[in-house]
Each structure stands twice: as structure tokens, then as C-alpha cells.
Write an enzyme that holds these catalytic residues in place. Structure first.
Site, mmCIF file in Angstrom:
data_model
loop_
_atom_site.group_PDB
_atom_site.id
_atom_site.type_symbol
_atom_site.label_atom_id
_atom_site.label_comp_id
_atom_site.label_asym_id
_atom_site.label_seq_id
_atom_site.Cartn_x
_atom_site.Cartn_y
_atom_site.Cartn_z
ATOM 1 N N TYR A 60 36.825 21.550 -7.988
ATOM 2 C CA TYR A 60 37.751 22.424 -7.276
ATOM 3 C C TYR A 60 38.806 22.907 -8.285
ATOM 4 O O TYR A 60 39.757 22.205 -8.606
ATOM 5 C CB TYR A 60 38.434 21.716 -6.095
ATOM 6 N N LEU A 217 31.874 27.991 14.535
ATOM 7 C CA LEU A 217 31.760 27.378 15.858
ATOM 8 C C LEU A 217 31.186 28.324 16.910
ATOM 9 O O LEU A 217 31.321 28.093 18.096
ATOM 10 C CB LEU A 217 33.130 26.859 16.331
#
Ligand SMILES: NC(=O)c1ccc[n+]([C@@H]2O[C@H](COP(=O)([O-])OP(=O)(O)OC[C@H]3O[C@@H](n4cnc5c(N)ncnc54)[C@H](OP(=O)(O)O)[C@@H]3O)[C@@H](O)[C@H]2O)c1
Length: 288
Positions: A60, A217
């Protein structure tokens, strides 16, 4: 429902943590997070809100995400920082597994330095390297543990068989795989971890793709929205609360770059889902 989990048998972790990956910018970013001061403010706010478990990794940034965390929070107090080694990033579009013993040792040394730690509380193998025998990578982590450079060992992006193979070599404290209300392929592994007191850290808990939040979702939208309305909550909060209710060894690490979202996500710890709510949520994936 307990709000904490005893990671590795000795580290008390609040089960709603924070995943810091998003504080390294957009896909292809190579360098420090553009809003460095904003990132520090967000990390400190997370701790204020009760987060004591923050997930990061060598690639990262690469490295800058760990430096940002250290800049904001070192010497950490009771906050547990977990990082990962085993994936290298050498250019914006060059990200690849590297689980060679000498590489894992180098990643670990770099993380210790950047995080300003003498020992990493939980060090995770980021992903198995197909070019290196899995047992060799795990044995390297076992050596780093014996040397005191890491306290507990975790595995990420692994199968149940790999977890069992690793457990035969060294105690495993955590597993981190992609899992959320709409992606439940790991149900069996979650159960295995529960049985063995292994923490399960679902990445992508809000179903976001690593650098894309398109249609998150979506499959669950209407069910989540109905329950959210009933509980005066948001669909994201219901998705996080479902994970907290799913199993007491689950530690959730939602990622966000927004303090408003952080506050919203943390409030999910106080939501209580009824057995009726849970049955409706279970129906989202009736095939499982
Ligand atoms: N082991 C691995 O291979 C691996 C892979 C990926 C991730 N991870 C870890 O898992 C952590 C979580 O995964 P993730 O960040 O990819 O996915 P995630 O937590 O499912 O979703 C994060 C995304 O959702 C948005 N979001 C967060 N809270 C929200 C809310 N309340 N309402 C609306 N949108 C919201 C964020 O955007 P905003 O910034 O706008 O809030 C961000 O785009 C990472 O931070 C990282 O530590 C591990």
C-alpha cells in the site's frame, strides 16, 4: 455479542477496526497519499471512536501507508497495527506475489522500520506465491516469530487446505479473505476459524472492489435498505453489523477516506439485529 476478540489468545481487539488501504490513493498511485494531513486526522479520529486494530500492508503505497500510520499514531498505546508481507509493488501497475524467504524477511524488516515497531503484533502473509512452496513461506514467518520480530502470524487470500497446512507448522492467529453479505464462498473457512479460535478478517466487508465501488452490495440492496429503514440505520451499517453477528471471531476492517463514513461505520457496532433480521439477510444467499 462480545465487542472484542482475543487475537492470538492475548491481544484484546475491538471487533470493529479499520482497513487503511484506501489511504494510499487511487489505482496506479505510486507514492505518498495526496492528503497526508487528512489521512492522519482520519486515523486519529478512528482511534478516538474506539478502533484499536488497523490493517495495512507493504504494497500500500508501497510503504507510504505504513509511514502515514506511524506518523499519525506511533507509539500506538493500545492500538494494534497489523501489516502484511508477500506482495511487492515496483511500479504503478506492477503488483505481484513474492513469498521467497529472503523477500519476506526484507518486507518484515521494512515494515518494522516504517511502523517504528520492535515487534509487529500480527504479521500476515499477503498471498501465497505460486512460485514458492507455501510451507516455505509459512516457515519463514515462523522463524521471524521465533526471533521476536513478529508476535502472531496471519494468512491472507488462502484456502481452508492452506490454513490447515500452515497450522501444522506454526500457530495461526488470523485469516484475511474477501467475504461479505453478498460473497460468502468462505463460509466453511469462517467455521473452521471459529472452531480454532482464529480471527477471521473479511476484506471488502462492504463488497467494494479494491479500487472500485461500482454497484457495491447491489445484490443485497433491497433487503439491506428495508432492514436499515426499520432500524434507522444505513445499508452499509447493516452489512457491517451482519458480519459482527455472523461469528464472534470476525473482526471487521472497513476502509474509508471519509470521516463521515468512518463515524457511520463505527456506529454499526451498536446495532442489534434480531433473529428475524438475520433470517432475512441469510436469504440474500439462499444457495449457501
Ligand atoms: N488482504 C487483501 O488482499 C486485501 C485486499 C483488499 C483490501 N484489504 C483490506 O481490507 C480493507 C477493507 O477493504 P476495502 O477498503 O477494499 O473495501 P470495503 O471496506 O468493502 O469498502 C471500502 C469502500 O467503500 C466506501 N465506503 C466505506 N464506508 C462507506 C459508507 N459508510 N457508505 C458508503 N461508502 C462507504 C469507501 O469509500 P469512501 O472512501 O468514499 O468512504 C471505499 O470506496 C482495506 O482497507 C484493506 O486494509 C485486504
Amino acid at each position: 455479542m462480545s465487542k472484542t476478540f482475543l487475537l492470538g489468545g492475548d491481544l484484546s481487539v475491538n471487533r470493529l477496526g479499520y482497513g487503511a488501504m484506501r489511504l494510499c490513493g487511487q489505482p496506479g498511485n505510486f507514492g505518498p497519499y495526496a492528503d497526508w494531513e487528512g489521512g492522519k486526522t482520519l486515523l486519529r479520529r478512528a482511534v478516538e471512536l474506539g478502533v484499536n486494530f488497523i490493517d495495512t500492508a507493504h504494497p500500500y503505497g508501497p510503504g507510504f501507508n505504513e509511514e502515514l500510520i506511524a506518523d499519525a499514531l506511533a507509539p500506538y498505546g493500545n492500538v494494534i497495527i497489523t501489516t502484511k508481507g508477500g506482495v511487492e509493488k515496483t511500479a504503478p501497475d506492477k503488483v505481484f506475489p513474492d513469498g521467497k524467504p529472503e523477500s519476506l524477511r526484507r518486507f518484515c524488516e521494512l515494515s518494522l522500520k516504517r511502523l517504528k515497531l520492535e515487534s509487529i503484533p500480527l504479521y500476515q502473509l499477503h498471498r501465497p506465491d505460486p512460485a514458492v512452496p507455501f510451507a516455505e513461506s509459512v516457515s519463514t514467518l515462523a522463524k521471524l516469530r521465533a526471533e521476536g520480530k513478529i508476535r502472531h502470524i496471519g494468512l491472507s487470500n488462502v484456502t481452508l487446505e492452506q490454513v490447515e497446512e500452515a497450522q501444522a507448522i506454526v500457530p495461526i492467529a488470523s485469516v484475511q479473505n474477501r467475504y461479505n453479505i453478498t460473497e460468502r464462498g468462505d463460509d466453511e473457512l469462517v467455521y473452521h476459524c471459529t472452531q480454532h479460535d482464529i480471527a477471521y478478517l473479511p476484506w471488502g466487508p462492504l463488497a467494494a472492489r479494491p479500487f472500485d465501488r461500482e454497484a457495491p452490495l447491489a445484490k443485497a440492496e433491497s433487503v439491506l435498505a428495508t432492514i436499515a429503514e426499520r432500524l434507522r440505520a444505513t445499508p452499509s451499517q447493516i452489512a457491517l453489523a451482519w458480519l459482527l453477528h455472523r461469528s464472534t471471531n470476525i473482526i471487521v476492517i472497513p476502509g474509508t477516506t471519509s470521516i463521515a463514513h468512518l463515524e457511520e461505520n463505527m456506529a454499526a457496532a451498536d446495532l442489534s439485529l434480531s433473529s428475524g433480521d438475520l433470517a432475512e439477510l441469510q436469504n440474500i444467499t439462499p444457495d449457501l
